[in-house]
Design an enzyme around this catalytic site. Structure first.
Site, PDB file in Angstrom:
ATOM      1  N   THR A 139       1.648   8.274 -11.598  1.00 35.49           N
ATOM      2  CA  THR A 139       2.737   9.211 -11.884  1.00 35.49           C
ATOM      3  C   THR A 139       3.970   8.492 -12.410  1.00 35.49           C
ATOM      4  O   THR A 139       4.813   9.108 -13.060  1.00 35.49           O
ATOM      5  CB  THR A 139       3.128  10.016 -10.627  1.00 35.49           C
ATOM      6  OG1 THR A 139       3.475   9.114  -9.572  1.00 35.49           O
ATOM      7  CG2 THR A 139       1.977  10.898 -10.177  1.00 35.49           C
ATOM      8  N   GLY A 140       4.108   7.200 -12.121  1.00 32.63           N
ATOM      9  CA  GLY A 140       5.222   6.432 -12.669  1.00 32.63           C
ATOM     10  C   GLY A 140       5.004   6.157 -14.146  1.00 32.63           C
ATOM     11  O   GLY A 140       3.900   6.315 -14.675  1.00 32.63           O
TER      12      GLY A 140
ATOM     13  N   LEU B 219      -1.992  -7.029  -1.545  1.00 30.72           N
ATOM     14  CA  LEU B 219      -1.062  -7.661  -2.476  1.00 30.72           C
ATOM     15  C   LEU B 219      -0.538  -8.933  -1.816  1.00 30.72           C
ATOM     16  O   LEU B 219      -0.120  -8.911  -0.656  1.00 30.72           O
ATOM     17  CB  LEU B 219       0.090  -6.703  -2.780  1.00 30.72           C
ATOM     18  CG  LEU B 219       1.185  -7.167  -3.732  1.00 30.72           C
ATOM     19  CD1 LEU B 219       0.608  -7.426  -5.125  1.00 30.72           C
ATOM     20  CD2 LEU B 219       2.289  -6.109  -3.801  1.00 30.72           C
TER      21      LEU B 219
ATOM     22  N   THR C  72      -3.834   6.272  -0.584  1.00 27.64           N
ATOM     23  CA  THR C  72      -2.581   5.626  -0.967  1.00 27.64           C
ATOM     24  C   THR C  72      -1.615   5.577   0.203  1.00 27.64           C
ATOM     25  O   THR C  72      -0.963   4.551   0.455  1.00 27.64           O
ATOM     26  CB  THR C  72      -1.936   6.367  -2.154  1.00 27.64           C
ATOM     27  OG1 THR C  72      -2.839   6.354  -3.263  1.00 27.64           O
ATOM     28  CG2 THR C  72      -0.623   5.721  -2.569  1.00 27.64           C
TER      29      THR C  72
ATOM     30  N   ALA D 277       8.774   5.016   2.928  1.00 30.81           N
ATOM     31  CA  ALA D 277       9.235   6.303   2.405  1.00 30.81           C
ATOM     32  C   ALA D 277       8.329   7.395   2.948  1.00 30.81           C
ATOM     33  O   ALA D 277       7.224   7.603   2.456  1.00 30.81           O
ATOM     34  CB  ALA D 277       9.221   6.292   0.885  1.00 30.81           C
TER      35      ALA D 277
ATOM     36  N   TYR E  52      -1.337  14.900   1.670  1.00 26.90           N
ATOM     37  CA  TYR E  52      -0.005  14.285   1.605  1.00 26.90           C
ATOM     38  C   TYR E  52       0.684  14.332   2.963  1.00 26.90           C
ATOM     39  O   TYR E  52       1.151  13.304   3.474  1.00 26.90           O
ATOM     40  CB  TYR E  52       0.836  15.013   0.555  1.00 26.90           C
ATOM     41  CG  TYR E  52       2.188  14.405   0.307  1.00 26.90           C
ATOM     42  CD1 TYR E  52       2.320  13.160  -0.295  1.00 26.90           C
ATOM     43  CD2 TYR E  52       3.353  15.084   0.664  1.00 26.90           C
ATOM     44  CE1 TYR E  52       3.564  12.599  -0.532  1.00 26.90           C
ATOM     45  CE2 TYR E  52       4.602  14.537   0.423  1.00 26.90           C
ATOM     46  CZ  TYR E  52       4.707  13.298  -0.173  1.00 26.90           C
ATOM     47  OH  TYR E  52       5.945  12.745  -0.405  1.00 26.90           O
TER      48      TYR E  52
ATOM     49  N   GLN F  40       3.183  -3.392  18.311  1.00 30.96           N
ATOM     50  CA  GLN F  40       2.141  -4.390  18.582  1.00 30.96           C
ATOM     51  C   GLN F  40       2.488  -5.770  18.027  1.00 30.96           C
ATOM     52  O   GLN F  40       2.171  -6.786  18.647  1.00 30.96           O
ATOM     53  CB  GLN F  40       0.806  -3.905  18.006  1.00 30.96           C
ATOM     54  CG  GLN F  40      -0.385  -4.792  18.341  1.00 30.96           C
ATOM     55  CD  GLN F  40      -1.696  -4.161  17.886  1.00 30.96           C
ATOM     56  OE1 GLN F  40      -1.779  -2.954  17.662  1.00 30.96           O
ATOM     57  NE2 GLN F  40      -2.723  -4.973  17.728  1.00 30.96           N
TER      58      GLN F  40
END
Length: 319
Positions: free
Chosen positions: A39-40, A65, A94, A116, A147, A164
């Site tokens: 979407t970006g 990553l 996601t 977020a 979502y 934790q």
């Protein structure tokens, strides 16, 4: 430079992410923007590409990553119903796999992570306005659940990593935000109404238009993100980020028609499944913990957003 940080923004080419990257660069930080461009769009961050403190990496957060950073803002996830319902399984991945991967990264490099989250964790709320201690009223089997429940699970993961592994976390529950860089076809009321009004097309209202929303301009939302990241490590949130001034959807449409000078009329369609009837944040915690309140009025913010879409549509019409 003293205080200069290496900051990862996932979803950095999206609507909110691109504005956050801009703000962090203005503070002289190094910014790594990660996005899979579902979407970006590069257009949102094209003006940043020549900045030596900005780096762009095409990557999907559902895969690990490996980078070295001081702070992480995890904004990666489609946020409009049209986009997140397009591939609901991937949306859940996601939110959940993405959170696991960025939390694992934060744990390894000892970075603070801001997740977020969303007002959608409250579902169709039975409390009004919504406070952070409200557990919500969510349909786990509905079309929006990919979502809603994905973000709820991401919050759970954040707090479990915090308990934790003593990970430094911040959780932001974002209410309706609008402004430049919104996708013109994202299905959200502000972008829908502005595009329809600029084209003098009928403005589509779902339901009778009496459902309420609260709209926060993007600059105010991004300011809250940075203030949240800079709070004491003991403060985790969740904290509501949004504008507590309620508008009905019909009132919003009428305001946009007036601001654009449009000839559009209103047309009504059936309300989508599980669409919340009221949505408004209680922001007392943001006021006290972040020293933050929205500053940009709806008319001022809509004016800037209308100008953005007017330019965007004019450029597209010339192609």
């Amino acid at each position: 430079m003293f205080g200069r940080k290496r900051i990862l923004v996932t979803g950095g080419a999206g609507f909110l992410g691109s504005h956050l990257c801009e703000a962090l660069l203005r503070q002289q930080h190094e910014v790594l923007c990660v996005d899979n461009f579902f979407t970006g769009t590069r257009d949102n961050i094209r003006h940043l590409l020549d900045n030596p403190s900005f780096e762009l990496l095409r990557h999907d957060v559902t895969f690990p990553l490996y980078v070295e950073v001081d702070e992480i803002y995890n904004l990666a996830c489609p946020a409009s119903p049209i986009h997140y319902q397009f591939d609901p399984v991937q949306t859940t991945k996601t939110s959940v796999h993405g959170a696991i991967n960025v939390l694992g990264l934060a744990k390894r490099v000892k970075a603070t992570l801001m997740q977020a989250s969303t007002s959608e964790v409250y579902g169709d709320p039975q409390q009004h306005p919504q406070k952070e201690d409200y557990w919500g009223h969510v349909n786990p089997l509905g079309t929006r659940a990919c979502y809603d429940e994905g973000k709820r699970c991401a919050e759970t993961l954040c707090f479990d990593y915090h308990r934790q592994h003593k990970l430094s976390i911040k959780v932001a529950r974002i209410f309706n935000t609008y402004g430049p860089h919104m996708h013109p076809n994202d299905g959200r009321v502000v972008s829908n109404f502005i595009v329809q009004a600029l084209r003098n097309e009928p403005i589509t209202i779902y339901g009778d238009g009496s459902q309420t929303r609260s709209f926060c301009y993007v600059d105010d939302t991004v300011d809250a993100f940075i203030r949240l990241m800079d709070t004491d490590p003991a403060f985790t949130g969740p904290v509501n980020i949004g504008n507590p001034e309620e508008q009905t959807v019909r009132e919003l449409a009428e305001t946009i028609i007036e601001l654009t000078g449009s000839r559009s009329t209103l047309t009504y369609k059936a309300l989508p499944s599980d669409d919340p009837t009221r949505r408004c944040p209680d922001i007392e915690l943001a006021k006290s913990a972040l020293d933050w309140t929205p500053r940009i009025t709806l008319s001022e913010g809509l004016g800037k957003t209308i100008a953005y879409f007017d330019t965007l549509l004019s450029q597209r019409d010339k192609l």
